[in-house]
Design a protein around this motif. Sequence first.
Motif: not given
Length: 113
Positions: A13-24, A26-29, A33-38, A79-84
Motif C-alpha cells: 500500500t502507498a500514497k502516490i505523491i508524484n504520479q508522473e514518477l509512479f507511472d514511470e 509502472v511502465n518499467k516494472v 514482473l512478467k519476466e520473473v514470473g509475477g 528490482y532494487r533499482e526499480l524500487s527506487k
Amino acid sequence: MDKKGAKGYWISTAKIINQELFDEYVNKVAPWLKEVGGEVFAKDIEPLGKERTEDSNLAVICEFPSMRVAVEAFESEEYRELSKLRRKATENSTFTIMEGLDEAAKLRRAMGK
C-alpha cells in the motif's frame, strides 16, 4: 520455504505523491514482473485504508509461482533499482511478502476441516 502448490505474494500500500514518477515505475516494472514470473493479482486506487494506511491511494497484490520466486524477485538487483522510483513517487508505503495456502491446506478447507 516453498510449500507444494503455494504461491508467493507481494502486498503493498502507498500514497502516490508524484504520479508522473509512479507511472514511470509502472511502465518499467510491468514487463520486468512478467519476466520473473509475477503478475498483478489485484489493484485498487481507492483502497479502504485501516491502521496506519488511511491515506493510501494505492493497494496492490502481485502473485508469484512460489514464495521463493517472490523473495528472489524482491531481492534482485533489477528490482532494487526499480524500487527506487517507487519509493521516490510514494510515501507511507507498506510492503509485505507472504506465502499463500499450499495444496493440502486448500483441500482441508474445501472439505470443511
